[in-house]
Scaffold this motif. Sequence first.
Motif, PDB file in Angstrom:
ATOM      1  N   VAL A 144       0.859  -1.184   0.000  1.00 41.84           N
ATOM      2  CA  VAL A 144       0.000   0.000   0.000  1.00 41.84           C
ATOM      3  C   VAL A 144       0.892   1.230   0.000  1.00 41.84           C
ATOM      4  CG1 VAL A 144      -1.772   1.279   1.269  1.00 41.84           C
ATOM      5  CG2 VAL A 144      -1.807  -1.232   1.270  1.00 41.84           C
ATOM      6  N   THR A 145       0.559   2.196  -0.849  1.00 39.78           N
ATOM      7  CA  THR A 145       1.293   3.456  -0.907  1.00 39.78           C
ATOM      8  C   THR A 145       0.318   4.606  -0.669  1.00 39.78           C
ATOM      9  OG1 THR A 145       2.847   2.547  -2.517  1.00 39.78           O
ATOM     10  CG2 THR A 145       2.757   4.947  -2.338  1.00 39.78           C
ATOM     11  N   ILE A 146       0.666   5.480   0.257  1.00 41.74           N
ATOM     12  CA  ILE A 146      -0.125   6.667   0.552  1.00 41.74           C
ATOM     13  C   ILE A 146       0.764   7.865   0.251  1.00 41.74           C
ATOM     14  CG2 ILE A 146      -1.351   7.953   2.339  1.00 41.74           C
ATOM     15  CD1 ILE A 146      -1.606   5.127   3.758  1.00 41.74           C
ATOM     16  N   THR A 147       0.321   8.721  -0.664  1.00 40.95           N
ATOM     17  CA  THR A 147       1.147   9.828  -1.129  1.00 40.95           C
ATOM     18  C   THR A 147       0.505  11.172  -0.819  1.00 40.95           C
ATOM     19  OG1 THR A 147       2.020   8.460  -2.917  1.00 40.95           O
ATOM     20  CG2 THR A 147       2.269  10.842  -3.163  1.00 40.95           C
ATOM     21  N   ASN A 148       1.349  12.101  -0.380  1.00 38.44           N
ATOM     22  CA  ASN A 148       0.949  13.481  -0.129  1.00 38.44           C
ATOM     23  C   ASN A 148       1.762  14.354  -1.070  1.00 38.44           C
ATOM     24  OD1 ASN A 148       0.275  15.994   0.822  1.00 38.44           O
ATOM     25  ND2 ASN A 148       1.280  15.761   2.795  1.00 38.44           N
ATOM     26  N   THR A 149       1.099  14.928  -2.058  1.00 34.55           N
ATOM     27  CA  THR A 149       1.811  15.844  -2.950  1.00 34.55           C
ATOM     28  C   THR A 149       1.858  17.213  -2.291  1.00 34.55           C
ATOM     29  OG1 THR A 149      -0.221  16.360  -4.133  1.00 34.55           O
ATOM     30  CG2 THR A 149       1.162  14.607  -5.040  1.00 34.55           C
ATOM     31  N   GLY A 150       2.941  17.918  -2.516  1.00 37.04           N
ATOM     32  CA  GLY A 150       3.090  19.246  -1.936  1.00 37.04           C
ATOM     33  C   GLY A 150       3.938  19.271  -0.682  1.00 37.04           C
ATOM     34  N   SER A 151       4.375  18.108  -0.220  1.00 38.53           N
ATOM     35  CA  SER A 151       5.252  18.085   0.954  1.00 38.53           C
ATOM     36  C   SER A 151       6.501  17.273   0.638  1.00 38.53           C
ATOM     37  CB  SER A 151       4.537  17.482   2.162  1.00 38.53           C
ATOM     38  OG  SER A 151       4.329  16.105   1.961  1.00 38.53           O
ATOM     39  N   PHE A 152       7.553  17.548   1.390  1.00 37.48           N
ATOM     40  CA  PHE A 152       8.837  16.879   1.179  1.00 37.48           C
ATOM     41  C   PHE A 152       9.473  16.592   2.525  1.00 37.48           C
ATOM     42  CE2 PHE A 152      13.486  17.651   0.864  1.00 37.48           C
ATOM     43  CZ  PHE A 152      13.818  16.486   0.193  1.00 37.48           C
ATOM     44  N   VAL A 153       9.985  15.382   2.694  1.00 36.02           N
ATOM     45  CA  VAL A 153      10.678  14.985   3.920  1.00 36.02           C
ATOM     46  C   VAL A 153      12.158  14.840   3.585  1.00 36.02           C
ATOM     47  CG1 VAL A 153      10.919  13.210   5.692  1.00 36.02           C
ATOM     48  CG2 VAL A 153       8.648  13.796   4.814  1.00 36.02           C
ATOM     49  N   GLU A 154      12.994  15.580   4.287  1.00 43.35           N
ATOM     50  CA  GLU A 154      14.431  15.551   4.027  1.00 43.35           C
ATOM     51  C   GLU A 154      15.034  14.216   4.460  1.00 43.35           C
ATOM     52  OE1 GLU A 154      16.119  19.016   5.830  1.00 43.35           O
ATOM     53  OE2 GLU A 154      14.864  20.358   4.646  1.00 43.35           O
ATOM     54  N   ASP A 155      16.155  13.856   3.844  1.00 41.04           N
ATOM     55  CA  ASP A 155      16.790  12.560   4.099  1.00 41.04           C
ATOM     56  C   ASP A 155      17.105  12.316   5.571  1.00 41.04           C
ATOM     57  OD1 ASP A 155      16.646  11.787   1.466  1.00 41.04           O
ATOM     58  OD2 ASP A 155      18.678  12.423   0.970  1.00 41.04           O
ATOM     59  N   GLU A 156      17.624  13.335   6.275  1.00 44.08           N
ATOM     60  CA  GLU A 156      17.980  13.120   7.685  1.00 44.08           C
ATOM     61  C   GLU A 156      16.744  12.866   8.552  1.00 44.08           C
ATOM     62  OE1 GLU A 156      17.902  17.623   7.087  1.00 44.08           O
ATOM     63  OE2 GLU A 156      18.882  15.976   6.065  1.00 44.08           O
ATOM     64  N   ILE A 157      15.595  13.364   8.140  1.00 41.68           N
ATOM     65  CA  ILE A 157      14.358  13.107   8.883  1.00 41.68           C
ATOM     66  C   ILE A 157      13.815  11.716   8.565  1.00 41.68           C
ATOM     67  CG2 ILE A 157      11.957  13.834   9.166  1.00 41.68           C
ATOM     68  CD1 ILE A 157      12.928  16.707   8.903  1.00 41.68           C
ATOM     69  N   LYS A 158      13.998  11.257   7.324  1.00 33.49           N
ATOM     70  CA  LYS A 158      13.533   9.912   6.939  1.00 33.49           C
ATOM     71  C   LYS A 158      14.110   8.847   7.857  1.00 33.49           C
ATOM     72  CE  LYS A 158      13.441  10.853   2.058  1.00 33.49           C
ATOM     73  NZ  LYS A 158      13.966  10.413   0.770  1.00 33.49           N
ATOM     74  N   GLU A 159      15.334   9.043   8.311  1.00 31.28           N
ATOM     75  CA  GLU A 159      15.994   8.073   9.176  1.00 31.28           C
ATOM     76  C   GLU A 159      15.373   8.023  10.569  1.00 31.28           C
ATOM     77  OE1 GLU A 159      18.486   6.089   8.077  1.00 31.28           O
ATOM     78  OE2 GLU A 159      18.181   7.035   6.111  1.00 31.28           O
ATOM     79  N   LYS A 160      14.712   9.116  10.987  1.00 32.35           N
ATOM     80  CA  LYS A 160      14.208   9.232  12.358  1.00 32.35           C
ATOM     81  C   LYS A 160      12.685   9.182  12.465  1.00 32.35           C
ATOM     82  CE  LYS A 160      17.946  12.482  13.229  1.00 32.35           C
ATOM     83  NZ  LYS A 160      18.251  13.882  13.474  1.00 32.35           N
ATOM     84  N   ILE A 161      11.992   9.256  11.363  1.00 39.41           N
ATOM     85  CA  ILE A 161      10.555   9.521  11.367  1.00 39.41           C
ATOM     86  C   ILE A 161       9.716   8.446  12.077  1.00 39.41           C
ATOM     87  CG2 ILE A 161       9.921   8.485   9.143  1.00 39.41           C
ATOM     88  CD1 ILE A 161       8.469  11.249   8.640  1.00 39.41           C
ATOM     89  N   PHE A 162      10.219   7.216  12.175  1.00 41.31           N
ATOM     90  CA  PHE A 162       9.468   6.146  12.828  1.00 41.31           C
ATOM     91  C   PHE A 162       9.899   5.931  14.285  1.00 41.31           C
ATOM     92  CE2 PHE A 162       9.234   5.165   8.288  1.00 41.31           C
ATOM     93  CZ  PHE A 162       7.864   5.101   8.128  1.00 41.31           C
ATOM     94  N   LYS A 163      10.791   6.770  14.788  1.00 35.28           N
ATOM     95  CA  LYS A 163      11.251   6.642  16.177  1.00 35.28           C
ATOM     96  C   LYS A 163      10.245   7.275  17.134  1.00 35.28           C
ATOM     97  CE  LYS A 163      16.172   6.556  15.133  1.00 35.28           C
ATOM     98  NZ  LYS A 163      16.433   5.176  15.417  1.00 35.28           N
ATOM     99  N   LYS A 164      10.139   6.682  18.321  1.00 39.15           N
ATOM    100  CA  LYS A 164       9.222   7.202  19.342  1.00 39.15           C
ATOM    101  C   LYS A 164       9.553   8.645  19.693  1.00 39.15           C
ATOM    102  CE  LYS A 164       9.184   3.274  22.087  1.00 39.15           C
ATOM    103  NZ  LYS A 164       9.103   2.656  23.402  1.00 39.15           N
ATOM    104  N   PHE A 165       8.530   9.441  19.825  1.00 36.67           N
ATOM    105  CA  PHE A 165       8.583  10.824  20.290  1.00 36.67           C
ATOM    106  C   PHE A 165       9.311  11.783  19.358  1.00 36.67           C
ATOM    107  CE2 PHE A 165       8.495   8.089  24.130  1.00 36.67           C
ATOM    108  CZ  PHE A 165       7.170   8.323  24.462  1.00 36.67           C
ATOM    109  N   PHE A 166       9.632  11.355  18.136  1.00 30.91           N
ATOM    110  CA  PHE A 166      10.292  12.258  17.192  1.00 30.91           C
ATOM    111  C   PHE A 166       9.257  13.242  16.640  1.00 30.91           C
ATOM    112  CE2 PHE A 166      11.627  13.330  12.828  1.00 30.91           C
ATOM    113  CZ  PHE A 166      12.760  14.040  13.162  1.00 30.91           C
ATOM    114  N   LYS A 167       9.583  14.534  16.709  1.00 26.52           N
ATOM    115  CA  LYS A 167       8.691  15.594  16.232  1.00 26.52           C
ATOM    116  C   LYS A 167       9.464  16.499  15.277  1.00 26.52           C
ATOM    117  CE  LYS A 167       6.418  15.764  20.671  1.00 26.52           C
ATOM    118  NZ  LYS A 167       6.024  16.609  21.777  1.00 26.52           N
TER     119      LYS A 167
END
Length: 82
Positions: A8-31
């Motif tokens: 399943v792929t869910i896409t949001n056009t108009g937003s961008f997540v930088e590479d350094e955030i991609k590494e942390k985005i699934f960690k607990k309490f990351f904002k």
Amino acid sequence: KDNHQIQVTITNTGSFVEDEIKEKIFKKFFKPMFTQKHQGRNFGLGLTYCKYAVEALGGTIFVKSVPDPPSTSFVFTVKTNK
């Protein structure tokens, strides 16, 4: 037994997540974008719980993002019985 999966792929056009955030985005309490408006309501657990649920179903979850044109996709797989 064959290993079949659903993706399943869910896409949001108009937003961008930088590479350094991609590494942390699934960690607990990351904002990544904490604002005063969300103070007291945003605990940074939503994507962590998504990851736990997907992994419990034998799948994986990851984020793909491109800057131009900006888009972000969350992709997850889960195993099926057939």
